[in-house]
Design a protein around this motif. Structure first.
Motif, PDB file in Angstrom:
ATOM      1  N   ALA A  67     -16.667  -3.308 -11.804  1.00 29.63           N
ATOM      2  CA  ALA A  67     -17.064  -2.907 -10.434  1.00 29.63           C
ATOM      3  C   ALA A  67     -16.241  -4.107  -9.382  1.00 29.63           C
ATOM      4  O   ALA A  67     -15.887  -3.836  -8.129  1.00 29.63           O
ATOM      5  N   LYS A  68     -15.554  -5.058 -10.050  1.00 32.90           N
ATOM      6  CA  LYS A  68     -15.027  -6.171  -9.257  1.00 32.90           C
ATOM      7  C   LYS A  68     -13.407  -5.590  -9.444  1.00 32.90           C
ATOM      8  O   LYS A  68     -12.641  -6.060  -8.380  1.00 32.90           O
ATOM      9  N   ILE A  69     -13.021  -4.678  -9.739  1.00 33.24           N
ATOM     10  CA  ILE A  69     -11.608  -4.309  -9.978  1.00 33.24           C
ATOM     11  C   ILE A  69     -11.416  -3.248  -8.616  1.00 33.24           C
ATOM     12  O   ILE A  69     -11.905  -2.342  -8.481  1.00 33.24           O
ATOM     13  N   HIS A  70     -10.526  -3.909  -7.571  1.00 32.44           N
ATOM     14  CA  HIS A  70     -10.713  -3.123  -6.201  1.00 32.44           C
ATOM     15  C   HIS A  70     -10.047  -1.571  -6.644  1.00 32.44           C
ATOM     16  O   HIS A  70      -8.785  -1.598  -7.409  1.00 32.44           O
ATOM     17  N   PRO A  71     -10.393  -0.680  -5.863  1.00 28.51           N
ATOM     18  CA  PRO A  71      -9.844   0.657  -5.931  1.00 28.51           C
ATOM     19  C   PRO A  71      -8.170   0.811  -5.678  1.00 28.51           C
ATOM     20  O   PRO A  71      -7.707   1.751  -6.152  1.00 28.51           O
ATOM     21  N   THR A  72      -7.669  -0.056  -5.020  1.00 29.77           N
ATOM     22  CA  THR A  72      -6.090  -0.002  -4.781  1.00 29.77           C
ATOM     23  C   THR A  72      -5.342  -0.991  -5.966  1.00 29.77           C
ATOM     24  O   THR A  72      -4.239  -0.966  -5.899  1.00 29.77           O
ATOM     25  N   TYR A  73      -5.912  -1.167  -6.997  1.00 36.99           N
ATOM     26  CA  TYR A  73      -5.394  -2.167  -7.943  1.00 36.99           C
ATOM     27  C   TYR A  73      -4.115  -1.426  -8.740  1.00 36.99           C
ATOM     28  O   TYR A  73      -3.267  -2.080  -8.663  1.00 36.99           O
ATOM     29  N   CYS A  74      -4.302  -0.128  -9.135  1.00 35.50           N
ATOM     30  CA  CYS A  74      -3.018   0.585  -9.530  1.00 35.50           C
ATOM     31  C   CYS A  74      -1.922   0.611  -8.804  1.00 35.50           C
ATOM     32  O   CYS A  74      -0.916   0.400  -9.089  1.00 35.50           O
ATOM     33  N   LEU A  75      -2.244   0.841  -7.328  1.00 33.85           N
ATOM     34  CA  LEU A  75      -1.299   1.047  -6.398  1.00 33.85           C
ATOM     35  C   LEU A  75      -0.451  -0.453  -6.433  1.00 33.85           C
ATOM     36  O   LEU A  75       0.721  -0.331  -6.079  1.00 33.85           O
ATOM     37  N   THR A  76      -1.191  -1.356  -6.180  1.00 38.11           N
ATOM     38  CA  THR A  76      -0.781  -2.754  -6.125  1.00 38.11           C
ATOM     39  C   THR A  76       0.088  -2.858  -7.047  1.00 38.11           C
ATOM     40  O   THR A  76       1.223  -3.543  -7.093  1.00 38.11           O
ATOM     41  N   GLN A  77      -0.059  -2.827  -8.475  1.00 36.34           N
ATOM     42  CA  GLN A  77       0.501  -2.839  -9.741  1.00 36.34           C
ATOM     43  C   GLN A  77       1.910  -2.073  -9.586  1.00 36.34           C
ATOM     44  O   GLN A  77       2.993  -2.720  -9.746  1.00 36.34           O
ATOM     45  N   VAL A  78       1.873  -0.871  -9.339  1.00 35.75           N
ATOM     46  CA  VAL A  78       3.182  -0.249  -8.992  1.00 35.75           C
ATOM     47  C   VAL A  78       3.957  -0.570  -7.922  1.00 35.75           C
ATOM     48  O   VAL A  78       5.146  -0.737  -8.289  1.00 35.75           O
ATOM     49  N   LYS A  79       3.441  -1.078  -7.020  1.00 34.80           N
ATOM     50  CA  LYS A  79       4.249  -1.819  -5.977  1.00 34.80           C
ATOM     51  C   LYS A  79       4.927  -2.976  -6.245  1.00 34.80           C
ATOM     52  O   LYS A  79       5.820  -3.394  -6.072  1.00 34.80           O
ATOM     53  N   GLN A  80       4.158  -3.968  -6.922  1.00 36.07           N
ATOM     54  CA  GLN A  80       4.588  -5.040  -7.490  1.00 36.07           C
ATOM     55  C   GLN A  80       5.822  -4.743  -8.469  1.00 36.07           C
ATOM     56  O   GLN A  80       6.634  -5.712  -8.566  1.00 36.07           O
ATOM     57  N   PHE A  81       5.651  -4.149  -9.542  1.00 38.34           N
ATOM     58  CA  PHE A  81       6.821  -3.984 -10.375  1.00 38.34           C
ATOM     59  C   PHE A  81       7.858  -2.764  -9.908  1.00 38.34           C
ATOM     60  O   PHE A  81       8.497  -2.348 -10.745  1.00 38.34           O
ATOM     61  N   LYS A  82       7.831  -2.245  -8.722  1.00 40.48           N
ATOM     62  CA  LYS A  82       8.635  -1.603  -8.161  1.00 40.48           C
ATOM     63  C   LYS A  82       8.915  -0.269  -8.801  1.00 40.48           C
ATOM     64  O   LYS A  82       9.879   0.182  -9.028  1.00 40.48           O
ATOM     65  N   GLY A  83       7.740   0.202  -9.432  1.00 41.42           N
ATOM     66  CA  GLY A  83       7.741   1.508  -9.841  1.00 41.42           C
ATOM     67  C   GLY A  83       8.080   1.461 -11.436  1.00 41.42           C
ATOM     68  O   GLY A  83       8.052   2.396 -12.285  1.00 41.42           O
ATOM     69  N   ASN A  84       8.554   0.405 -11.920  1.00 38.44           N
ATOM     70  CA  ASN A  84       8.752   0.079 -13.326  1.00 38.44           C
ATOM     71  C   ASN A  84       7.442  -0.217 -14.033  1.00 38.44           C
ATOM     72  O   ASN A  84       6.462  -0.171 -13.703  1.00 38.44           O
ATOM     73  N   ALA A  85       7.780  -0.023 -15.396  1.00 37.12           N
ATOM     74  CA  ALA A  85       6.643  -0.392 -16.306  1.00 37.12           C
ATOM     75  C   ALA A  85       5.774  -1.662 -15.944  1.00 37.12           C
ATOM     76  O   ALA A  85       6.297  -2.749 -15.681  1.00 37.12           O
ATOM     77  N   THR A  86       4.662  -1.505 -16.009  1.00 34.08           N
ATOM     78  CA  THR A  86       3.648  -2.588 -15.923  1.00 34.08           C
ATOM     79  C   THR A  86       3.517  -3.308 -17.080  1.00 34.08           C
ATOM     80  O   THR A  86       3.954  -3.061 -18.076  1.00 34.08           O
ATOM     81  N   LYS A  87       2.980  -4.668 -17.135  1.00 36.54           N
ATOM     82  CA  LYS A  87       2.851  -5.655 -17.822  1.00 36.54           C
ATOM     83  C   LYS A  87       1.586  -5.489 -18.623  1.00 36.54           C
ATOM     84  O   LYS A  87       0.946  -6.401 -18.794  1.00 36.54           O
ATOM     85  N   TYR A  88       1.041  -4.488 -19.339  1.00 42.29           N
ATOM     86  CA  TYR A  88      -0.014  -4.394 -19.886  1.00 42.29           C
ATOM     87  C   TYR A  88       0.352  -4.458 -21.444  1.00 42.29           C
ATOM     88  O   TYR A  88       0.335  -4.518 -22.364  1.00 42.29           O
TER      89      TYR A  88
END
Length: 88
Positions: A67-88
């Protein structure tokens, strides 16, 4: 649609055309954008940082952290990594 042969077969192409489905061009072998993987990784990280002693507590903790994970979390990750693979 990532140019995988099962997605580009004549049968599939005909069905898409007959059903007027617009297919976007997509580079071959491109990384999948599967936000649930990012969400599961984030949830696991948050749950591991907390203590639980039984299954009920784990379930409650997962629900609380989810419930604490913000709905825009994934979009933020995509922007942060500029569309490249994320660090999971």
């Amino acid at each position: 649609m990532d140019n995988d042969p099962k997605h580009t077969s004549k049968v599939v192409a005909k069905w898409l055309k007959d059903n007027k489905v617009k297919v976007l061009e997509w580079p071959s072998q491109s990384p999948d954008f599967n936000p649930i993987k990012d969400l599961w990784a984030e949830l696991k990280k948050r749950v591991r940082a907390r203590r639980h002693t039984n299954l009920t507590q784990l379930h409650q903790l997962c629900q609380k952290e989810w419930a604490k994970i913000h709905p825009t979390y994934c979009l933020t990750q995509v922007k942060q990594f500029k569309g490249n693979a994320t660090k999971y």
